[in-house]
Design a protein around this motif. Structure first.
Motif, PDB file in Angstrom:
ATOM      1  N   SER B  44       0.833  -1.206   0.000  1.00 16.26           N
ATOM      2  CA  SER B  44       0.000   0.000   0.000  1.00 16.26           C
ATOM      3  C   SER B  44       0.867   1.255   0.000  1.00 16.26           C
ATOM      4  CB  SER B  44      -0.913   0.020   1.225  1.00 16.26           C
ATOM      5  OG  SER B  44      -1.790  -1.075   1.191  1.00 16.26           O
ATOM      6  N   GLN B  86      -6.923   0.748  -0.578  1.00 21.84           N
ATOM      7  CA  GLN B  86      -7.284  -0.376   0.282  1.00 21.84           C
ATOM      8  C   GLN B  86      -8.453  -0.006   1.193  1.00 21.84           C
ATOM      9  OE1 GLN B  86      -3.995  -1.830   2.574  1.00 21.84           O
ATOM     10  NE2 GLN B  86      -5.061  -3.664   3.204  1.00 21.84           N
ATOM     11  N   ASP B 165      -5.846  -1.772  -4.900  1.00 24.17           N
ATOM     12  CA  ASP B 165      -5.256  -2.319  -3.671  1.00 24.17           C
ATOM     13  C   ASP B 165      -6.319  -3.138  -2.940  1.00 24.17           C
ATOM     14  OD1 ASP B 165      -3.684  -2.889  -1.525  1.00 24.17           O
ATOM     15  OD2 ASP B 165      -3.294  -0.812  -0.949  1.00 24.17           O
ATOM     16  N   GLU B 166      -6.217  -4.433  -3.018  1.00 25.20           N
ATOM     17  CA  GLU B 166      -7.182  -5.356  -2.397  1.00 25.20           C
ATOM     18  C   GLU B 166      -8.634  -4.970  -2.695  1.00 25.20           C
ATOM     19  OE1 GLU B 166      -6.353  -6.781   1.473  1.00 25.20           O
ATOM     20  OE2 GLU B 166      -4.271  -6.154   1.406  1.00 25.20           O
ATOM     21  N   GLY B 403      -2.965  -2.409   6.607  1.00 25.22           N
ATOM     22  CA  GLY B 403      -4.355  -2.835   6.740  1.00 25.22           C
ATOM     23  C   GLY B 403      -4.503  -4.200   7.391  1.00 25.22           C
TER      24      GLY B 403
HETATM   25 MG   LIG Z   1      -2.055  -2.705   2.250  1.00 24.08          MG
END
Ligand SMILES: [Mg+2]
Ligand SMILES: Nc1ncnc2c1ncn2[C@@H]1O[C@H](COP(=O)(O)OP(=O)(O)OP(=O)(O)O)[C@@H](O)[C@H]1O
Lengths: 329, 499
Positions: B44, B86, B165-166, B403
C-alpha cells in the motif's frame, strides 16, 4: 523525531521565548516581592490572571475538545455563575450556599449541553451556541440586566486572598488540574475520552459508554466555567452580566489547541493546555507592556497562536524535514 | 509490449523507519501485474507513493517515458493513474452517483447535471454487475457496494494506469468474476493494471506477471505462468519452499468438542430490514452465514450485537433470555463482534496498538476498574506475538499499521474479552495467507475452550472449511440450515441461487 512529538515542547518553547523577550525588554519583569505574607510581581500577576480564566476554562475545554466537540457556552456560564453568587450573597446567603448553588447550576447547564449532544444528537457547536445565548440571557434575567456589586468578605477572598503566599486562583487551578489528571489517568475515563474523540462509532461498538463520556466532559466544562465565573466576580466584587466572560471561550480554545490537543479529537494533554493558557496570558501582558494599542493587540496574538499551532502539525514538520534534507542517503 | 509506468529505486521513510527500500518496478501496457507480499510488506505504501499520497524519500518514476512526481492523488489522476485504495476513501454523506462522478461531473454552465451523473454512475456500476439505487448515500451501503463504487469510479476515468489495492476483499465470487471480466477487457484494450490481493487463486486467475515485496525490499518479478504457488509463497515469507508448504498446510482447522447450544436465536427479526431468523450456536462450534451481497448477513450480526436491535424474536444464552438493545448489553451477555468495516467501526487510528487491543476488555470492566498498565502491556505483547502483528511496538499509533495488521489487532481486541460468542464479519479481510492460517488455528483453540463462533465471509470456501453448520440467507431471510455432511460449496450455491 520522537522528542518533537511531546505536546508540551512547542508551547513551552514559545513561553520561554516570550519570557526571555520580556526579561530583556522590560527590566524588573521577573522581580518578585514578599509583602504582608504574600508574593507580588508581574510574573505572579500573569499566573493569577491566567489561573482565573483561561487556565480554568482550558481544563474543561481540553476534555470537550478531546471528544471531538467544542464548548462555546463557557463564557456565558461564567456570567451565570457570577450572577448567581452575587445575587445570593446580597440576599444574605452564606458563602457555601452561594458558591455551591453557582457551581451546581453551571454543571447542570453543562450537563444539558451534554444531553443535547449525546442524546438529542445536536452538533456540539450548535448545542453550545444555543447555551451561549441562553446562558447570557439567564445571567441578565438573574441580575435585572444590571451590574450587581456585593460586599462579602468570603466571596471577595476567592480572587483576592492568598494561600501559602500565592493568590488563591493559582493553587486552586493547580489543585483542580491535579485532581482531574489523577482521576482521568488513574481510571479508564481518560482512555474512554480519547477513544470517543478518535472514532466514536468504533468506540461505541467496543462497548464504551460514549454517551456517558460526553455527559461527563460537558458537565465538567460547565463546572470549570462556574469556578472561573466566581473568581471573576470575586475579583471586582461585582457581577457584570453583560461583559463577564465575553469571548473568553475563544481564549480557552486557543489555549487547548496551542497546548497540543487537536480540534479533531483524540489525545489530550491537560498540562499542555495549562501552558497554552499561560502563554496566552503572557502574550496579552507583553503586548500591553509594549504599549501596543488594545485595538490592534489581537493581530500579533493571532500570529503567535498560528505559529504554535503550525508547529504542532505533523504534515508541516514532515515538509520541513524534506526542505532541510532533500534526499537523505 | 512497452513499459507504461516505471519505478526506479523508490524509497520511503516514516521517521527513521524505512517502509520501502529501493523498489523498482515496470508496469507494461496491456498487462495485469500482481503486487504480492505479507501484511506490512509495503504494498500500500508503494501505491501511495505512485499516486502522490506520500512523497518518496528517494527514487524516480516515469509515466510513458516522462518523469512524474505527483504531489497529490488529484495530480496522479490527471496524469492518467487511477486508483482504488485499500481503505474506501470516498465521502459517506454524498450519494453513490456523486462519489462515482466527483470531479468529472457533467455540467450545464455552472450547474451540475445530476440526472446525467446518475445515469453515468448507474452505467458504470452496471458494467460491474451491480444494480443499486445510485441516489443512496454511500455510507448507508454495505462495504461491498462501497468497494464496487470505488472501483466504478476508477473505471469511469478511462485512465492509462489502473491500480487496485485489495479491491476484492469484501466481494463474493460472482462479483469478483464480474470485476475480473472488466479488468481483462481493459487489459486487452492496452491499459496497465497493478493489482494487490492476498487471494492466490485470484492472482493466478488474473495476472500476467507477479512482483514480490518483502519488508519494504524488492524481491523479484516473475511471469505468473512460470512461478509455482509454493515458490511464490516462499518468496513472500523469505523462507524455503518447505516452510511455505507448512504454511499452507496450517489452514486445516479442527473442530472443538460439541457441548450443546449456548445461544438460541428464535424468530429474530428487524421489521422491514431482515428476518426472521432461527438457529442455534453451539459451544465449541462454528456456524457460518452464507449468502449473496445484500442477503442480510451483516444485518444478522448487527441485530445480535445490539447495534440495530431486533424488533421481535428472542435470543437465549444458556436458556436465559438476554436483552440485546445495545453493544454494551450484548457484551454483558458474552457476545463480541468484529465488524467488516475496519476503518469506520474498528480502529482508533491515533491511539496506540496497546490501547486498541485492550479497549473492549477495559469497556467491559468499566471505567473505574482500570486495567493496570503492566497487564495492558502483557496482553498487547501476547497478541502481538501470537498473531505476528507487525508493528514497531505496542505504543505505535494504530493508523501507522498496514491494513492486514490493523485487522489482526481488532481480532485481538475481541479475543481479549474471552466472549461466549464471537461474531466475525469478514475477519480475514486483507490478511495474508500465513496469518489466515494462524487466525483459523487460534479460533479453533478458542473453540476448544468452549467459544461459539458465528462466521461471516464472502469467501464460501472459507465458510465450508471452518463451519460445522451453515445458515444460508436469501433476500434478507433464512433460506436453509445445512449441517455436517450436507455442507458443500455446491449445496450452498444452489440454495443461494434458488429463486
Ligand atoms: Mg495494504
Ligand atoms: N503513515 C505511516 N507511518 C508510519 N509507518 C507506516 C505508515 N504507513 C505505513 N507504515 C508502515 O509501513 C509498513 C508497510 O505498510 P503497508 O501498508 O505498505 O503494508 P502492505 O504491504 O500494504 O500490508 P497489508 O497487506 O497488510 O495491507 C508497515 O510496517 C507499516 O507499519
Amino acid at each position: 523525531m520522537n522528542r518533537f512529538r511531546t505536546p508540551l515542547l512547542w508551547p513551552l518553547a514559545a513561553l520561554v521565548a516570550l519570557l526571555v523577550f520580556n526579561a530583556l525588554a522590560s527590566p524588573g519583569f521577573f522581580d518578585v516581592e514578599w509583602k504582608d505574607g504574600r508574593l507580588y510581581g508581574t510574573v505572579v500577576d500573569i499566573c493569577n490572571q491566567g489561573a482565573r480564566v483561561p487556565m480554568l476554562l482550558a481544563l474543561g475545554m481540553t476534555l470537550v475538545i478531546a471528544t471531538g466537540g467544542v464548548d462555546l457556552s463557557v463564557g456565558s456560564l461564567m456570567a451565570v455563575s457570577g450572577a448567581v453568587a452575587a445575587v445570593q450573597v446580597n440576599a444574605g446567603a452564606s458563602l457555601g450556599q452561594a458558591v455551591g448553588l453557582a457551581l451546581l447550576l453551571c454543571s447542570g447547564l453543562g450537563l444539558v449541553n451534554g444531553v443535547l449532544i449525546a442524546k438529542v444528537r445536536l452538533q456540539p457547536i450548535i448545542a453550545t451556541l444555543v447555551m451561549m445565548v441562553a446562558g447570557r440571557g439567564l445571567a441578565m434575567l438573574l441580575t435585572g440586566s444590571q451590574m450587581v456589586p456585593f460586599k462579602h468578605e468570603g466571596l471577595t477572598f476567592l480572587a483576592n486572598g492568598a494561600v501559602g503566599g500565592l493568590p488563591v486562583p493559582i493553587p486552586l487551578v493547580l489543585g483542580v488540574a491535579l485532581l482531574a489528571g489523577v482521576a482521568l489517568r488513574g481510571s479508564a475515563w481518560g482512555l474512554f475520552i480519547e477513544a470517543t474523540g478518535d472514532n466514536e462509532t468504533a468506540s461505541r461498538l467496543a462497548g464504551l459508554p460514549t454517551g456517558g463520556v460526553r455527559l461527563l466532559v460537558y458537565a465538567f466544562s460547565g463546572l470549570c466555567a462556574g469556578m472561573s465565573g466566581l473568581l471573576e466576580a470575586s475579583n471586582i466584587a461585582a457581577a457584570d452580566p453583560a461583559r463577564m466572560g465575553d469571548t473568553r471561550e475563544l481564549d480557552a480554545i486557543f489555549a487547548v489547541v496551542a497546548g497540543g490537543t487537536a480540534l479533531t479529537g483524540g489525545r489530550f494533554s491537560l498540562a499542555g493546555s495549562l501552558v497554552g493558557a499561560l502563554l496566552l496570558q503572557t502574550l496579552t501582558l507583553t503586548l500591553y507592556n509594549q504599549n501596543v494599542p488594545p485595538a490592534v493587540a489581537p493581530v500579533p496574538k493571532a500570529l503567535v497562536i498560528l505559529v504554535v499551532c503550525l508547529l504542532h502539525s505533523p504534515k508541516l514538520r514532515e515538509q520541513w524535514g524534506r526542505w532541510r534534507s532533500p534526499s537523505p542517503a | 509490449m512497452s513499459g507504461i509506468l516505471q519505478l526506479h529505486g523508490i524509497e520511503k521513510r516514516f521517521g527513521d523507519f524505512a517502509a520501502l527500500r529501493g523498489v523498482s518496478l515496470e508496469l507494461r501496457a496491456g498487462e495485469i501485474h500482481a503486487l504480492m507480499g505479507e501484511n506490512g510488506a509495503g504494498k500500500s505504501t508503494l501505491i501511495k507513493v505512485i499516486t502522490g499520497v506520500h512523497a518518496a524519500t528517494a527514487g524516480t518514476m516515469e509515466l510513458e517515458g516522462r518523469a512524474i512526481r505527483p504531489g497529490s492523488p488529484r495530480e496522479a489522476e490527471r496524469a492518467g493513474i487511477s486508483t482504488v485504495y485499500q481503505e474506501v476513501n470516498l465521502l459517506p454523506n454524498l450519494s453513490l452517483a456523486e462519489n462515482i462522478t466527483m470531479g468529472r461531473q457533467a455540467m450545464w454552465g455552472p450547474f451540475i447535471r445530476h440526472g446525467e451523473g446518475r445515469r453515468r454512475a448507474r452505467a458504470a456500476l452496471a458494467r460491474l454487475g451491480v444494480e443499486v439505487d445510485v441516489a443512496r448515500p454511500l455510507g448507508a451501503c454495505p462495504v461491498a457496494v462501497q468497494q464496487m463504487a470505488a472501483i466504478a469510479r476508477a473505471l469511469e476515468q478511462r485512465a492509462r494506469v489502473l491500480i487496485l489495492d485489495e479491491p476484492t476483499s469484501s466481494l463474493d465470487a460472482r462479483e469478483v468474476a464480474e470485476l475480473f471480466g472488466v479488468l481483462r477487457r481493459l487489459r486487452d484494450e492496452g491499459m496497465g493494471i497493478l493489482f494487490v490481493s492476498h487471494f492466490l487463486d485470484q492472482i493466478y486467475a488474473l495476472s500476467d506477471r507477479i512482483t514480490v515485496l518483502r519488508d519494504g525490499g524488492y524481491v523479484g518479478t516473475w511471469e505468473a505462468a512460470a512461478l509455482p504457488r509454493l515458490e511464490l509463497v516462499s518468496h513472500m515469507i523469505g523462507k524455503p519452499v518447505a516452510a511455505a508448504e507448512a504454511c499452507a498446510a496450517k489452514e486445516e482447522a479442527s473442530a472443538g468438542p460439541r457441548r450443546g447450544a449456548v445461544v438460541e436465536v428464535a424468530e429474530l427479526e428487524r421489521k422491514g430490514v431482515a428476518g426472521p431468523f432461527s438457529f442455534a450456536l453451539e459451544a465449541g462450534g462454528a456456524t457460518g452465514l452464507a449468502g449473496l451481497l445484500g442477503s442480510g448477513r451483516t444485518e444478522v450480526a448487527r441485530m445480535l450485537f445490539g447495534i440495530d436491535p431486533a424488533t421481535s424474536g428472542s435470543v437465549r444464552v444458556d436458556g436465559r433470555v438476554v436483552s440485546l438493545t445495545s453493544p454494551r448489553a450484548a457484551m454483558a451477555a458474552g457476545f463480541a463482534f468484529c465488524s467488516e468495516d475496519r476503518k469506520v467501526e474498528g480502529i482508533l487510528p491515533s491511539l496506540s496498538v496497546r490501547e486498541n487491543i485492550v479497549l473492549a476488555l477495559q469497556a467491559s470492566r468499566g471505567a473505574l476498574r482500570r486495567l493496570p498498565r503492566a497487564e495492558q502491556e502483557a496482553l498487547a505483547d501476547t497478541f502481538i506475538k501470537a498473531l505476528h502483528i507487525k508493528t514497531r511496538g505496542p505504543e505505535t499509533p494504530m493508523g501507522a499499521l498496514s491494513g492486514g495488521n490493523q485487522q489482526k489487532c481488532l481480532l485481538a481486541r475481541w479475543m481479549a474479552v474471552q466472549p461466549r460468542l464471537l461474531i466475525l464479519d469478514e475477519p480475514t479481510r486483507g490478511i495474508d495467507i500465513g496469518a489466515k492460517g494462524e487466525i483459523e488455528a487460534l479460533c479453533a483453540e478458542l473453540r476448544r475452550g468452549g467459544l461459539a463462533i458465528l462466521f461471516i465471509s464472502a469467501e464460501l470456501e472459507e465458510v465450508v472449511r471452518n463451519c460445522s453448520r451453515v445458515v444460508v440467507l436469501r433476500d434478507r431471510q433464512q433460506a436453509e440450515v445445512l449441517e455436517g455432511g450436507a455442507i458443500s460449496l455446491r449445496q450452498i450455491m444452489e440454495t443461494v441461487a434458488a429463486a
